[in-house]
Each structure stands twice: as C-alpha cells, then as structure tokens.
Enzyme design. Structure first.
Site, PDB file in Angstrom:
ATOM      1  N   HIS A  88      -4.727 -18.466 -19.609  1.00 36.00           N
ATOM      2  CA  HIS A  88      -5.268 -19.687 -19.020  1.00 36.00           C
ATOM      3  C   HIS A  88      -4.695 -20.912 -19.724  1.00 36.00           C
ATOM      4  O   HIS A  88      -4.374 -20.870 -20.907  1.00 36.00           O
ATOM      5  CB  HIS A  88      -6.789 -19.694 -19.112  1.00 36.00           C
ATOM      6  N   HIS A 110     -13.404 -21.043 -12.243  1.00 32.53           N
ATOM      7  CA  HIS A 110     -13.090 -19.924 -13.132  1.00 32.53           C
ATOM      8  C   HIS A 110     -13.206 -20.315 -14.592  1.00 32.53           C
ATOM      9  O   HIS A 110     -12.229 -20.375 -15.330  1.00 32.53           O
ATOM     10  CB  HIS A 110     -11.674 -19.386 -12.847  1.00 32.53           C
TER      11      HIS A 110
END
Length: 306
Positions: A88, A110
């Site tokens: 990420h 998310h």
C-alpha cells in the site's frame, strides 16, 4: 499448517518458524500462539497492516498479558516485532499522486477507520486551495459525485458590465489560479529577491506544503516543485493578479540572468596571462580606431607625433 497435524509433538529445543496469513484469531496458529506466548525465547513478527480487533493488533501494542480462547489470561513474554512490509502507498506517495492528477473528487477506501480519517484531514489541509472533494465512506455507503461541464470565470472591467448572451463570443485576459514556471535557480535566491520588492514574504510551515514554500504579500504562494520548476497559486482578484504578474516577471528575469552568471564565473577561472592578452587586444583596437592615419598608428603628445 496442513503439515503439522500433531503440533503437540514439536520439539521446543529446535528452531521452528510458522507462517500464517491472518490475525491469529483462530485455528492452529492461535493454538500455537497460546502455547508459545509465555516463553521469552519465542518471537512473533508482524509484517504490515493488521486489522483492528484481532489478536495480532492486540499484541502489536505489547500488553503484559493476553486473553486465551478459553477466557483465561496468559502473560505475554514473547518478543513482538513489527516490520513495514506492505504494497500500500504511504501518505507521501498518496499526496504526490494526488498532486500530479489534481482530481476534483477523491474517495478513500480499504483502510482502518481512524487512519483513513487522519489521511483525509491531512489531504484536506494540504489541498484546500484546489477545492477538491475528499470522501472516506463507510462500508456499503453510497457515494455521489457531480461533474459540471461548464467552466466558470470571474470578470472585471468592461467584460463585467454586460451579461453575455448564450452563444456569444467574449474575449479577455484569463488569469489562472495555478501555474508552473521553469526555474532552475536557487529557491533561496528567489525569496531574497522578492523580499526586496514586497514587504511581506513569509516561509510556510511544513504542514502547509510538501516542500519549501513561502507566501508573498499574504496573497500568493510560491512552492518548490523540482530542481527545474516552481509553482504559483492564488485566489484570483485584482491585487493578487498583479502580485502574480510581478512574481512571474521576476522569475523570468532571474532565469535570464543565470547564463550570464555562468559565463562570468567561467571567465573568472581563466589565467592572468589570458586576461592580459585580451586586455592588450582591446587597447590596441581602441588606439587604432582613434589614431590610425594612412595605415600608420600616429599618437601626438604636446605636438610631438610618434
């Protein structure tokens, strides 16, 4: 895990490594954790993000004891380590991505709710001047985005005296809210030159910009983009527009001066002998232009020619 049907028979005197893919909530991994958590010789390594409410998140804060599946508690003596190992993007990467695209709408998904809230507030603060809508919806929450194909422009002077009809062509000078200018000089030099023109040139704190930046006359922000570019952004009004014009003109003038400085610096490194030869040529050319007669160089001093 499938290869360990009889984990009670694992030899504790040997080195054993167990890889699991969830937050130690249940199954064999949870049972093994409860067997090993009280021994200080053991360790648990948490790579990357863990979900709130899981056992992995609980031991991330290294409590003194943990609750077992049977409701009892056990001391947490094992070592707990965290390693950032995630695909990420972090805040710096996310803000850079947003800065490059300059979208009208941003939807954050998310992620853990508190961290997403912090990211949202940081982005709102950083990109407040762009009027970007930033949304962090909950699960299953509907999101609506509105796009206006019309372009709005504020007008002053004669252009503002009459409302144009639909389809009528108008002309004027359009001032943008943000422009990027080529500038390869030192950022500090630009600030120093602006201080000679404007009374107020204040540096901005890091929280308000990604890199070095300062505000001119409390109306226009100059921000360092890269080694070759700077950006200017402001809210359009007559005074701010004049300030932006002055700053752009100064930047262009400094950019034109940079090659001259380079040439002068290059000449300064030449030897004294080369400089003397150049001076002799200049003096000779000057004398010839002033005193040459019939192909001869004639200089008269007190009536005496030579």
């Amino acid at each position: 895990m499938a290869a360990l049907p009889y984990f009670d028979e694992i030899d504790p005197s040997t080195i054993n490594v167990l890889l699991v893919t969830h937050g130690l909530q249940s199954g064999l991994s949870r049972q093994l954790f409860e067997m090993w958590c009280s021994d200080k010789k053991n360790a648990c390594v948490i790579p990357g993000y863990v979900v709130e409410g899981t056992l992995a998140k609980t031991i991330f804060n290294e409590p003194k004891e943990v609750t077992l599946m049977n409701g009892l508690t056990a001391p947490l003596n094992m070592q707990v380590h965290y390693i950032s190992f995630s695909a990420h993007a972090d805040f710096a990467q996310t803000s850079t991505f947003v800065k490059e695209l300059m979208p009208l709408n941003i939807i954050l998904v998310h992620g853990e709710a508190n961290e997403m809230g912090r990211l949202k507030q940081k982005l709102i603060t950083q990109f407040a001047y762009r009027n970007t809508k930033i949304i962090s919806p909950k699960n299953f929450q509907s999101v609506e985005m509105y796009f206006n194909s019309e372009k709005m422009a504020k007008t002053i002077g004669r252009l503002a005296e009459k409302t144009p009809e639909v389809g009528e062509t108008v002309s004027g000078l359009l001032y943008p809210q943000r422009i990027t200018i080529a500038y390869s000089g030192a950022f500090g030099v630009l600030k120093h030159r602006l201080k000679q023109i404007f009374e107020s040139v204040e540096s901005l704190p890091y929280e308000e910009s990604e890199g070095p930046a300062f505000r001119v006359h409390e109306r226009l922000t100059v921000e360092y983009e890269s080694e070759k570019h700077i950006s200017l952004h402001w809210r359009p009004d007559p005074i701010s527009n004049m300030v932006s014009d002055s700053v752009v003109a100064l930047v262009l003038n400094i950019s034109r001066e940079i090659p001259k400085v380079a040439v002068e610096s290059e000449e300064a490194t030449k030897t004294e002998e080369e400089n003397n030869k150049k001076a002799e040529k200049v003096i000779h050319a000057l004398l010839v232009s002033l005193f040459r007669e019939n192909g001869n160089l004639v200089i008269s001093v007190d009536g005496n020619a030579s």
